[in-house]
Write a protein that holds these residues in place. Structure first.
Motif, PDB file in Angstrom:
ATOM      1  N   ASP A 132     -11.877   7.692  22.655  1.00 49.25           N
ATOM      2  CA  ASP A 132     -10.248   7.657  22.708  1.00 49.25           C
ATOM      3  C   ASP A 132      -9.354   6.686  21.722  1.00 49.25           C
ATOM      4  O   ASP A 132      -9.035   5.606  21.831  1.00 49.25           O
ATOM      5  N   GLN A 135      -6.365   4.241  22.228  1.00 50.03           N
ATOM      6  CA  GLN A 135      -6.622   2.831  22.523  1.00 50.03           C
ATOM      7  C   GLN A 135      -6.641   1.985  21.426  1.00 50.03           C
ATOM      8  O   GLN A 135      -6.743   0.719  21.446  1.00 50.03           O
ATOM      9  N   ARG A 144       0.193   6.933  24.565  1.00 45.71           N
ATOM     10  CA  ARG A 144      -1.449   6.828  24.935  1.00 45.71           C
ATOM     11  C   ARG A 144      -2.000   7.341  25.977  1.00 45.71           C
ATOM     12  O   ARG A 144      -3.047   8.053  26.070  1.00 45.71           O
ATOM     13  N   GLY A 148      -5.106  10.094  25.780  1.00 44.69           N
ATOM     14  CA  GLY A 148      -6.195  10.015  26.701  1.00 44.69           C
ATOM     15  C   GLY A 148      -6.425  11.216  27.515  1.00 44.69           C
ATOM     16  O   GLY A 148      -7.748  11.542  27.695  1.00 44.69           O
ATOM     17  N   ASP A 152      -9.649  13.643  27.463  1.00 43.04           N
ATOM     18  CA  ASP A 152     -10.805  14.003  28.522  1.00 43.04           C
ATOM     19  C   ASP A 152     -10.974  15.451  28.645  1.00 43.04           C
ATOM     20  O   ASP A 152     -12.007  15.971  29.097  1.00 43.04           O
ATOM     21  N   THR A 173     -16.671   7.192  25.482  1.00 43.84           N
ATOM     22  CA  THR A 173     -15.444   7.090  25.685  1.00 43.84           C
ATOM     23  C   THR A 173     -14.975   6.038  26.390  1.00 43.84           C
ATOM     24  O   THR A 173     -14.013   5.304  25.940  1.00 43.84           O
ATOM     25  N   ARG A 177     -12.421   2.656  25.056  1.00 44.26           N
ATOM     26  CA  ARG A 177     -11.468   2.312  25.919  1.00 44.26           C
ATOM     27  C   ARG A 177     -11.491   0.901  26.139  1.00 44.26           C
ATOM     28  O   ARG A 177     -10.447   0.183  26.205  1.00 44.26           O
ATOM     29  N   SER A 180     -10.028  -1.654  23.660  1.00 45.29           N
ATOM     30  CA  SER A 180      -8.759  -1.977  23.511  1.00 45.29           C
ATOM     31  C   SER A 180      -8.498  -3.534  23.469  1.00 45.29           C
ATOM     32  O   SER A 180      -8.829  -4.217  24.474  1.00 45.29           O
TER      33      SER A 180
END
Length: 216
Positions: A132, A135, A144, A148, A152, A173, A177, A180
């Motif tokens: 992702d 992030q 964002r 995301g 997905d 993924t 994330r 971040s």
């Protein structure tokens, strides 16, 4: 995702089970030294495992979509058979606003291609989910949540196709994330990932790959 003129394929053969890694910037390791690319780290980690991997052949370039990867594979005229084949692709389809239908069709064809490289053994193919990038520091000021959600949706398509084909699917993924806010996890461009983050990908793939490699 900028287009980068990195050569493809990149070949670094050595002793061990032949390994082919297919993808885009996340596989070629944009912004990190070759030794820190996740497929190279996976091969290194495998040296203490029951089935060690050779350093990977890599067909990947920053900016590639599913169609561009398939075209590059066709142009490479690579007719080798591998003990393990990995596939990580789709972020540039999402980034460029290409539809899920197009991705679905082209990803399915890439899966078939990956299985052919694995000698027709779907169990020797491993797909990694799309990280992702929403992030990443690069995405500051962008939507964002939308990024995301779209990623997905792309990952859901890939996971469904893997289940139908009998191909292993590994979620990275969630790792992207969790990165971040941690500058150590990103390359200097603030968009791509550091060797530290890609080591986590390799560690997550390792047990899956080893299980598949020990299955006839």
């Amino acid at each position: 995702m900028k287009d980068h003129a990195a050569p493809a394929p990149v070949n670094t053969p050595n002793a061990g089970m032949p390994f082919l890694a297919l993808g885009d910037s996340y596989t070629i390791g944009e912004g990190v030294p070759p030794a820190e690319r996740w497929p190279v780290q996976l091969a290194r980690l495998s040296q203490t495992q029951p089935v060690p991997l050779a350093a990977p052949d890599i067909i990947a370039r920053t900016g590639w979509t599913t169609a561009e990867l398939q075209s590059a594979i066709d142009n490479s005229d690579n007719r080798k058979t591998y003990g393990l084949v990995s596939l990580l692709i789709g972020v540039n389809n999402q980034y460029r606003g290409q539809g899920l239908g197009k991705y679905h069709t082209e990803f399915r064809e890439l899966l078939r291609t990956a299985v052919r490289f694995a000698g027709g053994r779907a169990g020797r193919v491993v797909v990694l989910s799309i990280p992702d990038w929403g992030q990443a520091p690069f995405a500051q000021g962008q939507d964002r949540a939308r990024i995301g959600s779209e990623i997905d949706a792309f990952n859901a398509v890939a996971q469904q196709e893997c289940q139908l084909a009998g191909v292993a699917y590994v979620d990275i993924t969630s790792l992207s994330r969790a990165a971040s806010g941690d500058a150590r996890q990103f390359a200097s461009d603030g968009l791509h990932y550091s060797g530290h983050q890609m080591e986590q990908w390799a560690q997550r793939v390792l047990p899956v790959a080893q299980t598949r490699l020990q299955t006839p």
